[in-house]
Write a protein that holds these residues in place. Sequence first.
Motif, PDB file in Angstrom:
ATOM      1  N   THR A   1      -1.494   6.125  11.982  1.00  0.00           N
ATOM      2  CA  THR A   1      -2.159   4.978  11.359  1.00  0.00           C
ATOM      3  C   THR A   1      -1.387   4.385  10.181  1.00  0.00           C
ATOM      4  O   THR A   1      -1.261   3.168  10.090  1.00  0.00           O
ATOM      5  N   PRO A   2      -0.837   5.217   9.278  1.00  0.00           N
ATOM      6  CA  PRO A   2      -0.103   4.601   8.170  1.00  0.00           C
ATOM      7  C   PRO A   2       0.996   3.655   8.649  1.00  0.00           C
ATOM      8  O   PRO A   2       1.257   2.639   8.019  1.00  0.00           O
ATOM      9  N   ARG A   3       1.596   3.960   9.765  1.00  0.00           N
ATOM     10  CA  ARG A   3       2.659   3.087  10.277  1.00  0.00           C
ATOM     11  C   ARG A   3       2.101   1.780  10.806  1.00  0.00           C
ATOM     12  O   ARG A   3       2.789   0.767  10.818  1.00  0.00           O
ATOM     13  N   LYS A   4       0.863   1.869  11.300  1.00  0.00           N
ATOM     14  CA  LYS A   4       0.307   0.681  11.955  1.00  0.00           C
ATOM     15  C   LYS A   4      -0.275  -0.318  10.970  1.00  0.00           C
ATOM     16  O   LYS A   4      -0.464  -1.472  11.312  1.00  0.00           O
ATOM     17  N   ILE A   5      -0.614   0.152   9.776  1.00  0.00           N
ATOM     18  CA  ILE A   5      -1.197  -0.776   8.801  1.00  0.00           C
ATOM     19  C   ILE A   5      -0.079  -1.521   8.091  1.00  0.00           C
ATOM     20  O   ILE A   5       0.913  -0.933   7.704  1.00  0.00           O
ATOM     21  N   GLY A   6      -0.274  -2.811   7.919  1.00  0.00           N
ATOM     22  CA  GLY A   6       0.772  -3.643   7.340  1.00  0.00           C
ATOM     23  C   GLY A   6       0.806  -3.618   5.822  1.00  0.00           C
ATOM     24  O   GLY A   6       0.631  -2.562   5.203  1.00  0.00           O
ATOM     25  N   PRO A   7       1.004  -4.799   5.230  1.00  0.00           N
ATOM     26  CA  PRO A   7       1.190  -4.919   3.775  1.00  0.00           C
ATOM     27  C   PRO A   7       0.032  -4.361   2.948  1.00  0.00           C
ATOM     28  O   PRO A   7       0.232  -3.986   1.795  1.00  0.00           O
ATOM     29  N   MET A   8      -1.151  -4.321   3.532  1.00  0.00           N
ATOM     30  CA  MET A   8      -2.301  -3.785   2.809  1.00  0.00           C
ATOM     31  C   MET A   8      -2.009  -2.370   2.310  1.00  0.00           C
ATOM     32  O   MET A   8      -2.383  -1.983   1.207  1.00  0.00           O
ATOM     33  N   LEU A   9      -1.315  -1.573   3.138  1.00  0.00           N
ATOM     34  CA  LEU A   9      -0.928  -0.221   2.733  1.00  0.00           C
ATOM     35  C   LEU A   9       0.483  -0.216   2.144  1.00  0.00           C
ATOM     36  O   LEU A   9       0.744   0.381   1.104  1.00  0.00           O
ATOM     37  N   LYS A  10       1.383  -0.896   2.834  1.00  0.00           N
ATOM     38  CA  LYS A  10       2.791  -0.767   2.487  1.00  0.00           C
ATOM     39  C   LYS A  10       3.131  -1.387   1.138  1.00  0.00           C
ATOM     40  O   LYS A  10       4.126  -1.039   0.520  1.00  0.00           O
ATOM     41  N   SER A  11       2.308  -2.325   0.665  1.00  0.00           N
ATOM     42  CA  SER A  11       2.619  -2.943  -0.631  1.00  0.00           C
ATOM     43  C   SER A  11       1.640  -2.523  -1.732  1.00  0.00           C
ATOM     44  O   SER A  11       1.670  -3.090  -2.820  1.00  0.00           O
ATOM     45  N   ALA A  12       0.765  -1.539  -1.456  1.00  0.00           N
ATOM     46  CA  ALA A  12      -0.210  -1.120  -2.475  1.00  0.00           C
ATOM     47  C   ALA A  12       0.469  -0.333  -3.590  1.00  0.00           C
ATOM     48  O   ALA A  12       1.497   0.304  -3.379  1.00  0.00           O
ATOM     49  N   ASP A  13      -0.118  -0.385  -4.795  1.00  0.00           N
ATOM     50  CA  ASP A  13       0.402   0.412  -5.913  1.00  0.00           C
ATOM     51  C   ASP A  13      -0.188   1.814  -5.899  1.00  0.00           C
ATOM     52  O   ASP A  13       0.443   2.777  -6.320  1.00  0.00           O
ATOM     53  N   ILE A  14      -1.446   1.891  -5.473  1.00  0.00           N
ATOM     54  CA  ILE A  14      -2.134   3.182  -5.448  1.00  0.00           C
ATOM     55  C   ILE A  14      -2.695   3.366  -4.037  1.00  0.00           C
ATOM     56  O   ILE A  14      -3.353   2.470  -3.514  1.00  0.00           O
TER      57      ILE A  14
END
Lengths: 334, 227
Positions: free
Chosen positions: B120-133
């Motif tokens: 799942t972490p790979r499938k989620i886009g900028p919402m996860l990949k660009s988060a600070d926390i």
Amino acid sequence: MNYHDLLKIPLAQLLAEYPYLEDFFSSFGLQLQAGDQTLQQYFDALDPDKLLDLGLSREQLGKSLHDFLAGMLSLEDSTEKVESLTIIGGYDKSGTAEALEITLRPGQIICIVGPTGSGKSRLLADIEWVAQGDTPTRRRILINGAVPDGKWRFSTEHKLVAQLSQNMNFVMDLTAEEFVRMHAESRLVTDPEEKVTQILKQANQLAGEQFRSDTPVTSLSGGQSRALMIADMAILSRSPIVLIDEIENAGIDRKKALELLVREEKIILMATHDPILALMGDQRLVIKNGGIARIIHSSDTERKNLAKLEELDNTLLALRNRIRSGDTLEVIIQ
Amino acid sequence: MRFLTVSGPPSSGKTSVILRVIEALQARQKKIGVVKYDCLMTDDDLLYAKKGVLVKKGLSGSQCPDHFFVSNIEACVGWGRENDCDFLISESAGLCNRCSPHIKDITAVCVIDNLSGINTPRKIGPMLKSADIVVITKGDIVSQAEREVFASRVKQVNPGAVIMNINGITGQGAFELTTLFEDASDIETLKGMKLRFSMPSALCSYCLGETRIGDEYQTGNVRKMEA
Ligand SMILES: Nc1nc2c(ncn2[C@@H]2O[C@H](COP(=O)(O)OP(=O)(O)O)[C@@H](O)[C@H]2O)c(=O)[nH]1
Ligand SMILES: Nc1ncnc2c1ncn2[C@@H]1O[C@H](COP(=O)(O)OP(=O)(O)O)[C@@H](O)[C@H]1O
Ligand SMILES: [Mg+2]
Ligand SMILES: [Mg+2]
Ligand SMILES: [Zn+2]
Ligand SMILES: [Zn+2]
């Protein structure tokens, strides 16, 4: 070696040295091919439309790459050795000062005892957070006698504490071997295969019942899971402090498990009510109303009783094995 | 006023984590506002109201909730300021893995749970990949090693983020998370700020309400799979 040097190395050479870099790119849907191209050249040549399709911007990928490489390089720094852990007392739930200072050293086992809700998990959490008077207990934690570097708090590379918690469930659809390999790879160790073999072998020595490396983790028994987790922690974890929160004791050789962790020169803190584990500890912190109310040093008389307890325990274990093999218990002591 | 955007897949534990943080902030006498964005319906506003915080809810209906979010968030920040909130928290469900509510220079939190699967972490886009926390929930249900493996998969796609395990039910870890909320971006307005990542250019006939299937009904930005 720094970040900028890494960017100038041809990919073939880079991948040979840091094989997990390939997986980093593939986690973004990108493929890294071993060749003469340098990492910088590869990065510059990425097609902006393709990046957009992957939900990436060059800026963000660049930042992630930088952070990943920085984390990777920081693993190569030898971290300062933890020689001591000091707990400076705070206040219990009624606001009464604990007024104590306890210093713990590698190889020691400290048991934490007290009724449910008394604050055992909070004490473990204070240590994990390297509290500086900023938790409800207002305790302070020192490493090697000083306020430690902030890196301990959030870094995953330099975690001060490894925790073994109550729950041993798995939800991942992987075999024991695949799981351990994934864990080893996630730690970026240089010899994952060797670690995998060691962990599975060690786990089988701790488990009451043997399991095969192709057993799905979801079908391991409680004891087998605990054995696997302890072996995994002893062999993979770099963290100098181990916290164990009320681990169940069935189906695992507790003594061997603790010996394994002690051999790795770790400081072990364990919330437990198991008399055998409690007597194996060097001291017991008695928690009441959120505070450390008393410190008990295991006495020689207690240690002598440990042998008796172990005998009792072995008797029960033998009975359990007889039940398992279909025997009757009309005669208890054979 | 400190402002944070909290997002994450449905049922990952966003509301639970925000509630636990609210409890910790209230213990420090902070005034808190929450804006909840959803698509079709939500009862989360009632849960927040029960805690005695100011709540506003926005339902995007037929729009992508993240597009809806960005069209409305500036006004909500104004609302939080007018009400003298110390903290404003937005909760939005990442229903579309491609969009993300995160704004440059605004502390961005993504909530994801241990049960969602290692890929799942790979499938989620900028919402996860660009988060600070990145907050990982439901660790109580899995073993320590599995938590570590999951966290490492998150770290791989967002190596710069602070990753924290929080139990949304007991609040374990929420105290520690709250210290990061205390350091969140302090703002007056969102005017002139930018999203961290563009939202998808979906402007085809179906975006505009078309329901019929067939080439002749497809206009605008249409893309075809390879046969
Ligand atoms: N076991 C467990 N359940 C959790 C945890 N966090 C949230 N939940 C549960 O997961 C469900 C969805 O949580 P909710 O906060 O509504 O998720 P949201 O849709 O992201 O806001 C609820 O039933 C929560 O009680 C956690 O850390 N552990
Ligand atoms: N000294 C203290 N001051 C204030 N609250 C405390 C203190 N010690 C513990 N608590 C709180 O009491 C509750 C129960 O503690 P916990 O550590 O979960 O107990 P146990 O693990 O022994 O069952 C937790 O919410 C914890 O934060
Ligand atoms: Mg506890
Ligand atoms: Mg919610
Ligand atoms: Zn969208
Ligand atoms: Zn469309």
